[in-house]
Design a protein around this motif. Structure first.
Motif, short mmCIF file in Angstrom:
data_model
loop_
_atom_site.label_atom_id
_atom_site.label_comp_id
_atom_site.label_asym_id
_atom_site.label_seq_id
_atom_site.Cartn_x
_atom_site.Cartn_y
_atom_site.Cartn_z
N ILE A 51 0.84 -1.21 0.00
CA ILE A 51 0.00 0.00 0.00
C ILE A 51 0.87 1.25 0.00
CG2 ILE A 51 -1.68 1.34 1.33
CD1 ILE A 51 -2.85 -1.32 2.33
N GLU A 52 1.91 1.24 0.82
CA GLU A 52 2.81 2.39 0.89
C GLU A 52 3.49 2.63 -0.46
OE1 GLU A 52 6.35 4.18 3.76
OE2 GLU A 52 5.67 2.12 4.01
N THR A 53 3.91 1.56 -1.12
CA THR A 53 4.53 1.68 -2.44
C THR A 53 3.55 2.27 -3.43
OG1 THR A 53 6.04 -0.16 -2.04
CG2 THR A 53 5.59 0.39 -4.33
N ASP A 54 2.30 1.83 -3.38
CA ASP A 54 1.29 2.33 -4.32
C ASP A 54 0.94 3.79 -4.06
OD1 ASP A 54 1.27 -0.07 -5.61
OD2 ASP A 54 -0.61 -0.79 -4.75
N ILE A 55 0.99 4.21 -2.79
CA ILE A 55 0.78 5.63 -2.48
C ILE A 55 1.96 6.45 -2.99
CG2 ILE A 55 0.65 7.31 -0.59
CD1 ILE A 55 -0.98 5.21 0.97
N TYR A 56 3.17 5.94 -2.74
CA TYR A 56 4.38 6.65 -3.18
C TYR A 56 4.40 6.82 -4.69
CZ TYR A 56 9.35 7.58 -4.00
OH TYR A 56 10.54 8.13 -4.43
N SER A 57 4.02 5.78 -5.42
CA SER A 57 4.08 5.82 -6.89
C SER A 57 2.91 6.58 -7.52
CB SER A 57 4.11 4.40 -7.46
OG SER A 57 2.89 3.74 -7.22
N GLY A 58 1.86 6.82 -6.72
CA GLY A 58 0.70 7.53 -7.25
C GLY A 58 -0.43 6.63 -7.70
N LYS A 59 -0.27 5.31 -7.58
CA LYS A 59 -1.37 4.41 -7.93
C LYS A 59 -2.56 4.63 -7.00
CE LYS A 59 1.62 0.83 -9.88
NZ LYS A 59 2.13 -0.57 -9.73
N LEU A 60 -2.26 4.97 -5.76
CA LEU A 60 -3.27 5.44 -4.81
C LEU A 60 -2.98 6.92 -4.59
CD1 LEU A 60 -3.23 2.48 -2.24
CD2 LEU A 60 -4.86 2.86 -4.09
N ALA A 61 -3.75 7.77 -5.24
CA ALA A 61 -3.40 9.19 -5.35
C ALA A 61 -3.86 9.99 -4.14
CB ALA A 61 -4.04 9.77 -6.61
N PRO A 62 -3.20 11.13 -3.87
CA PRO A 62 -3.64 12.01 -2.79
C PRO A 62 -5.10 12.38 -2.94
CG PRO A 62 -1.49 12.70 -3.60
CD PRO A 62 -1.97 11.62 -4.53
N GLY A 63 -5.84 12.32 -1.84
CA GLY A 63 -7.26 12.62 -1.85
C GLY A 63 -8.14 11.40 -2.07
N MET A 64 -7.57 10.27 -2.45
CA MET A 64 -8.35 9.07 -2.75
C MET A 64 -8.84 8.42 -1.46
SD MET A 64 -7.21 5.62 -4.82
CE MET A 64 -7.02 6.50 -6.36
N TRP A 65 -10.14 8.08 -1.42
CA TRP A 65 -10.68 7.32 -0.31
C TRP A 65 -10.35 5.85 -0.50
CZ3 TRP A 65 -12.57 9.15 4.14
CH2 TRP A 65 -12.90 10.52 4.18
N LEU A 66 -9.94 5.19 0.56
CA LEU A 66 -9.50 3.80 0.51
C LEU A 66 -10.64 2.90 0.98
CD1 LEU A 66 -5.93 4.34 1.97
CD2 LEU A 66 -6.61 4.22 -0.43
N LYS A 67 -11.52 2.56 0.06
CA LYS A 67 -12.65 1.71 0.41
C LYS A 67 -12.16 0.30 0.69
CE LYS A 67 -15.90 4.36 -2.42
NZ LYS A 67 -16.86 4.31 -3.56
N GLN A 68 -12.53 -0.22 1.82
CA GLN A 68 -11.98 -1.50 2.26
C GLN A 68 -12.34 -2.62 1.30
OE1 GLN A 68 -12.03 -2.60 6.37
NE2 GLN A 68 -12.18 -0.49 7.08
N ILE A 69 -13.56 -2.64 0.80
CA ILE A 69 -13.95 -3.73 -0.10
C ILE A 69 -13.12 -3.70 -1.38
CG2 ILE A 69 -15.82 -2.43 -1.21
CD1 ILE A 69 -17.40 -5.10 -1.22
N ASP A 70 -12.79 -2.49 -1.86
CA ASP A 70 -11.97 -2.36 -3.06
C ASP A 70 -10.53 -2.81 -2.79
OD1 ASP A 70 -14.14 -1.37 -4.42
OD2 ASP A 70 -13.57 0.74 -4.15
N LEU A 71 -10.02 -2.44 -1.60
CA LEU A 71 -8.65 -2.83 -1.26
C LEU A 71 -8.52 -4.34 -1.03
CD1 LEU A 71 -7.49 0.05 1.12
CD2 LEU A 71 -7.17 -0.17 -1.34
N GLU A 72 -9.56 -4.93 -0.43
CA GLU A 72 -9.53 -6.38 -0.24
C GLU A 72 -9.41 -7.10 -1.58
OE1 GLU A 72 -12.92 -7.62 2.09
OE2 GLU A 72 -12.63 -5.91 3.44
#
Length: 213
Positions: free
Chosen positions: A20-41
């Motif tokens: 998750i940290e890598t995906d935030i750092y790379s921008g795959k999970l962008a600033p402002g994005m809500w992290l819906k648990q069902i989507d992350l699962e």
């Protein structure tokens, strides 16, 4: 992500935290994005319990933030925060200068020279991901001369606290060219064992950017 703990078969959250940290750092999970648990699962093929533990630890490190009754999201990075992170990183990296000079080898210097040239060339002809990877490759090689794994972990943790998108937003062509020159100057400092000069270059290379008004 199939590691388990010793009790109850619960998934070890550490690989998930890193992903998750890598995906935030790379921008795959962008600033402002809500992290819906069902989507992350679904995205990470993990259980809700493992995901919750991962998000709690990421929140504790301020990589994600939580709003009660709404969930977790990726926070935006303002320049003041980015400057504080860079200042902390500069302080840590300056503290290992003597160790780098003591442990650097001729083989590593040759490798650093090659990687500095690669980064310089990507500024002319490479894509943004190629520039990012060339820069990271240089710093990975530089840190091989540090034999304290905890210090290396701290440095990489600080680097990841400012996502690539935020770094790119503050990188002007002139600053990127200066970074390329810094790489070569750092190599020369290591070669001549000039610790004082290397600390100055490190401070300049990592240091805070002016706050935009």
């Amino acid at each position: 992500m199939d590691k388990t703990t010793d009790t109850g078969g619960e998934k070890d959250p550490r690989p998930l935290i890193e992903q998750i940290e890598t995906d935030i750092y790379s921008g795959k999970l962008a600033p402002g994005m809500w992290l819906k648990q069902i989507d992350l699962e679904e995205r990470y093929q993990c259980t809700r319990l493992t995901l919750r533990h991962a998000l709690e630890q990421l929140q504790a490190r301020k990589i994600v933030q939580r709003v009660p009754n709404r969930g977790y999201y990726v926070p935006s990075v303002d320049q003041a925060y980015a400057n504080n992170v860079r200042a902390a990183r500069a302080h840590v990296e300056k503290s290992i200068v003597d160790e780098l000079i003591t442990n650097i080898t001729g083989e590593s210097l040759a490798r650093l020279s090659y990687l500095a040239s690669v980064f310089s060339e990507t500024l002319k002809t490479g894509t943004l991901p190629e520039q990012d990877e060339a820069n990271l490759a240089f710093h990975r090689e530089l840190l091989t001369a540090c034999k304290n794994p905890v210090m290396i972990e701290i440095i990489w943790d600080l680097r990841r606290r400012v996502p690539l998108s935020a770094q790119r937003a503050s990188n002007t062509p002139a600053e990127l060219e200066r970074s390329a020159r810094d790489h070569f100057e750092m190599i020369e400092c290591l070669r001549t064992r000039d610790a004082d000069r290397l600390r100055v270059v490190t401070e300049r290379h990592v240091g805070a950017r002016p706050v935009q008004r």
